[in-house]
Design a protein around this motif. Structure first.
Motif, mmCIF file in Angstrom:
data_model
loop_
_atom_site.group_PDB
_atom_site.id
_atom_site.type_symbol
_atom_site.label_atom_id
_atom_site.label_comp_id
_atom_site.label_asym_id
_atom_site.label_seq_id
_atom_site.Cartn_x
_atom_site.Cartn_y
_atom_site.Cartn_z
ATOM 1 N N MET A 36 -3.597 0.666 -19.086
ATOM 2 C CA MET A 36 -2.588 -0.278 -18.622
ATOM 3 C C MET A 36 -1.712 -0.767 -19.775
ATOM 4 O O MET A 36 -0.494 -0.947 -19.612
ATOM 5 N N ARG A 37 -2.307 -0.997 -20.942
ATOM 6 C CA ARG A 37 -1.505 -1.384 -22.107
ATOM 7 C C ARG A 37 -0.526 -0.279 -22.473
ATOM 8 O O ARG A 37 0.640 -0.528 -22.779
ATOM 9 N N GLY A 38 -1.032 0.955 -22.433
ATOM 10 C CA GLY A 38 -0.164 2.090 -22.749
ATOM 11 C C GLY A 38 0.993 2.220 -21.768
ATOM 12 O O GLY A 38 2.127 2.528 -22.155
ATOM 13 N N LEU A 39 0.732 1.984 -20.476
ATOM 14 C CA LEU A 39 1.781 2.072 -19.468
ATOM 15 C C LEU A 39 2.816 0.974 -19.679
ATOM 16 O O LEU A 39 4.034 1.222 -19.596
ATOM 17 N N LEU A 47 3.435 -5.763 -16.515
ATOM 18 C CA LEU A 47 3.183 -5.417 -15.112
ATOM 19 C C LEU A 47 2.260 -6.406 -14.407
ATOM 20 O O LEU A 47 2.273 -6.485 -13.180
ATOM 21 N N PHE A 48 1.436 -7.127 -15.182
ATOM 22 C CA PHE A 48 0.463 -8.056 -14.580
ATOM 23 C C PHE A 48 0.511 -9.398 -15.285
ATOM 24 O O PHE A 48 0.686 -9.482 -16.504
ATOM 25 N N HIS A 49 0.367 -10.465 -14.490
ATOM 26 C CA HIS A 49 0.005 -11.769 -15.025
ATOM 27 C C HIS A 49 -1.515 -11.826 -15.020
ATOM 28 O O HIS A 49 -2.150 -11.592 -13.986
ATOM 29 N N ARG A 50 -2.090 -12.127 -16.136
ATOM 30 C CA ARG A 50 -3.549 -12.135 -16.255
ATOM 31 C C ARG A 50 -4.072 -13.556 -16.102
ATOM 32 O O ARG A 50 -3.697 -14.444 -16.849
ATOM 33 N N HIS A 51 -4.946 -13.764 -15.106
ATOM 34 C CA HIS A 51 -5.558 -15.063 -14.835
ATOM 35 C C HIS A 51 -7.068 -14.912 -14.829
ATOM 36 O O HIS A 51 -7.594 -13.801 -14.710
ATOM 37 N N LEU A 55 -5.909 -10.370 -11.589
ATOM 38 C CA LEU A 55 -4.582 -9.940 -12.006
ATOM 39 C C LEU A 55 -3.588 -10.125 -10.867
ATOM 40 O O LEU A 55 -3.885 -9.817 -9.716
ATOM 41 N N ILE A 56 -2.391 -10.607 -11.209
ATOM 42 C CA ILE A 56 -1.312 -10.763 -10.232
ATOM 43 C C ILE A 56 -0.130 -9.954 -10.731
ATOM 44 O O ILE A 56 0.244 -10.019 -11.900
ATOM 45 N N LEU A 57 0.459 -9.182 -9.850
ATOM 46 C CA LEU A 57 1.582 -8.344 -10.234
ATOM 47 C C LEU A 57 2.813 -9.187 -10.575
ATOM 48 O O LEU A 57 3.123 -10.170 -9.893
ATOM 49 N N THR A 58 3.517 -8.796 -11.642
ATOM 50 C CA THR A 58 4.822 -9.372 -11.934
ATOM 51 C C THR A 58 5.848 -8.751 -10.982
ATOM 52 O O THR A 58 5.524 -7.849 -10.198
#
Length: 301
Positions: A36-39, A47-51, A55-58
């Motif tokens: 995911m970091r690479g993408l 691409l994601f808000h991390r909680h 994970l919630i999509l941006t």
């Protein structure tokens, strides 16, 4: 763009969790996180808000998830076509139709389809909403009007009518209406005209309401209307084909019927050569032929 990263992204977005996605893909959480970091780095976006709860999509993640979801559906369609290239009829077949037709006509007849093709796995989706066949929300549809979606193969199967029915027990107790005005002295059982249904059926009910019917029972599907009618609650508005499977129902006041309602079968062009679709189409046509023959024989009895 790296398809493997997109595949992993789709699993993460669908699961809302790196851990759950890793379990689905048989990958470690660290491997999923690295992909995911690479993408995100390749797209130069988040691409994601991390909680703490997941994970919630941006907004950018939602756009990519819509694209991967469409890609997955297209791949599912291709997979189905590949599997159907074999001679045998097997696998999942997703069928959508209305609640009334599916529960009252189609479902009671499916035993004969399973007898012929025991390896079929049918997912019967009964709802009034029109599913998107080209986007593979379902494989095949039976609808009460001609489908308007593009890239579909359509076949008109038959026409049906909505009729008034009651049981002999109810009519013995309350008397049979001789003319439309007599309906004011009976309880009417029908779908609410505001509920989703075929326009001809709603028009029929609206016309019946003009006779100042005081007692009314509305149900949000025809299976409920049938059960109430069979249990002598009143006069039900039902599709005419129920008379073949429920001979205790007596048709009333032919002048009140809805007129012809067309029934169409439709499926995506890309599934033209599907063995499962072909088997289901032939089964429905055979059952309709048998139904017509039964109706014809009853008229001459």
């Amino acid at each position: 763009m790296d398809w493997d990263k997109l595949r992993i992204f789709h699993a993460v977005a669908d699961a809302g969790s790196l851990t759950h996605a890793g379990e689905t893909l048989n990958l470690s959480q660290s491997a999923v996180s690295r992909q995911m970091r690479g993408l995100e780095e390749s797209l130069n976006t988040t691409l994601f808000h991390r909680h703490a709860r997941g994970l919630i999509l941006t907004e950018q993640g939602e756009l990519l998830f819509d694209a991967t979801r469409a890609m997955i559906k297209r791949l599912d369609a291709a997979t189905a076509r590949i599997k159907d290239s074999e001679e045998e009829v097997f696998g999942e077949l997703r069928v959508t139709t209305t609640i009334g037709f599916g529960s009252l006509w189609l479902a009671p007849r499916l035993a004969r389809l399973y007898e012929k093709y025991p390896d079929l796995k049918i997912d019967l989706m009964l709802e009034e909403r029109v599913l998107d066949l080209p986007m593979r929300e379902a494989d095949v549809a039976i609808r009460m009007k001609e489908p308007s979606q593009a890239d579909l193969i359509r076949k008109r199967l038959m026409t049906v009518r909505m009729r008034l029915f009651a049981t002999k027990e109810y009519l013995d107790l309350r008397g049979a209406p001789k003319r439309m005005e007599d309906l004011a002295h009976h309880r009417l059982i029908c779908q609410n005209v505001r509920s989703t249904q075929v326009g001809a059926a709603a028009s029929m009910v609206n016309a019946l309401m003009s006779y100042e019917i005081d007692s009314l029972l509305t149900v949000n599907n025809y299976f409920g209307v049938l059960q109430a009618t069979l249990n002598n609650l009143g006069i039900g508005v039902l599709p005419e084909y129920v008379a073949n499977d429920f001979p205790q129902l007596i048709p009333l006041l032919e002048e009140a019927d809805s007129g012809d309602i067309p029934v169409f079968l439709a499926y995506p062009e890309e599934l033209r050569h599907s063995k499962r679709i072909g088997a289901f189409r032939d089964f429905v046509q055979d059952e309709i032929s048998a139904y017509r023959k039964q109706v014809k024989n009853q008229r001459f009895e």
